[in-house]
Enzyme design. Sequence first.
Site, PDB file in Angstrom:
ATOM      1  N   GLU A 157      16.199  18.811 -13.772  1.00 42.29           N
ATOM      2  CA  GLU A 157      17.008  17.582 -13.575  1.00 42.29           C
ATOM      3  C   GLU A 157      16.922  16.625 -14.959  1.00 42.29           C
ATOM      4  OE1 GLU A 157      19.439  16.981 -11.283  1.00 42.29           O
ATOM      5  OE2 GLU A 157      18.661  18.340 -10.007  1.00 42.29           O
ATOM      6  N   ASP A 204      14.114  26.349  -9.975  1.00 42.79           N
ATOM      7  CA  ASP A 204      13.773  25.146 -10.456  1.00 42.79           C
ATOM      8  C   ASP A 204      12.789  24.404  -9.317  1.00 42.79           C
ATOM      9  OD1 ASP A 204      15.975  24.935  -8.790  1.00 42.79           O
ATOM     10  OD2 ASP A 204      17.270  24.002 -10.292  1.00 42.79           O
TER      11      ASP A 204
END
Length: 372
Positions: free
Chosen positions: A128, A69
């Site tokens: 997120e 990520d």
Amino acid sequence: MTAFDLQTVRRELHQIPELGFKEEKTQRYLLEKIREMATDRVDIKTWRTGILVHVSGTNPSKRIGFRTDIDGLPILEDTGFDFSSTHPGKMHACGHDFHMTIALAALSRLIAQPVKDNVLFIFQPAEEGPGGAKPMIESKEFLDWKPDTIFALHIAPNLSVGKVSSKPGLLFANTSELFIDFKGLGGHAAYPHLTKDMTVAASNFVVQLQQIVSRGLNPLDGSVITIGKMESGFVQNAIAETARLEGTIRTTEASSILLVKEKLEKLIKGFEIAYDCEINVDYGSNYYQVVNDGKYVELFQESLAGSDIEYVQASAAMTGEDFGDMLKVIPGFMFWLGVDSPYGLHHAKLAPNEAALSVGAEAVERFIRSFD
């Protein structure tokens, strides 16, 4: 990449955190590094602010995927580092700067010494929020290079450097954001009978909400509802016309999160009648549970034999990760990487030990090479 390079790259990435689907500077930085090391075995595609890097194997029979990520968090950094975030109010407070650096290191090693099978490095945006995994795996760019197996890592602040941890089965929970808005009628504090007080309504709602878990769900199915933020009113002598609750729902069973939402909406209907108000709910981002395939966890553990990396059995956690959406359609696993930080994930003082960078890169490389 040398150990010095790892530290430099991590610190440069740490200074440019960006929120989900806004990682333009991060994408440019990553593409520059990837193109510097690319050979004729390497193909690169972009998807929104993400990147897919395909390394062709010497005699491929499958494709192995490694996902990292790339986004940061809306947190004001308080580490005091001389390489602190240069983007005010944004921070790599979940270790994604570590994850990206490790991916680049593993990529460089596999380009220098290719393996038999094809390898896909996935630099995914918006973990997120609002969630980049699901739309990314549904994209044409990803489907053209869909892996046969996929894995990922996450830093673990409470685990010592040199240790990694995973487990077969459930690792992370199902999660849903929760935003609830109350609308009543405001007025003067001296005339409460002429108002519909949303501070009182929201306060009582928070208390009643907890009974969904304690009395509405099977106690053997792990579930938690947390309200982390509550807002109402503007001044001490006026009754609040509106209120807002923000929180999260987390469950260990995929079916339980649906049941929580069903019961929550019934509770809302009751409160609308009891407090003569309007209540709206928004579930924001929803992440599917991370369920590890035991076969690959075992292979990962075996791949560490002969190294100085210690494997530790993990426990399931109520943590949320959109990597679960990838594991839902592609078999694989996720593991924790020990970084020995005195402060935890999403903390303004998160300080992972950079010695873990080389450990993570070695663990990733070893697993990929174990298929040869």
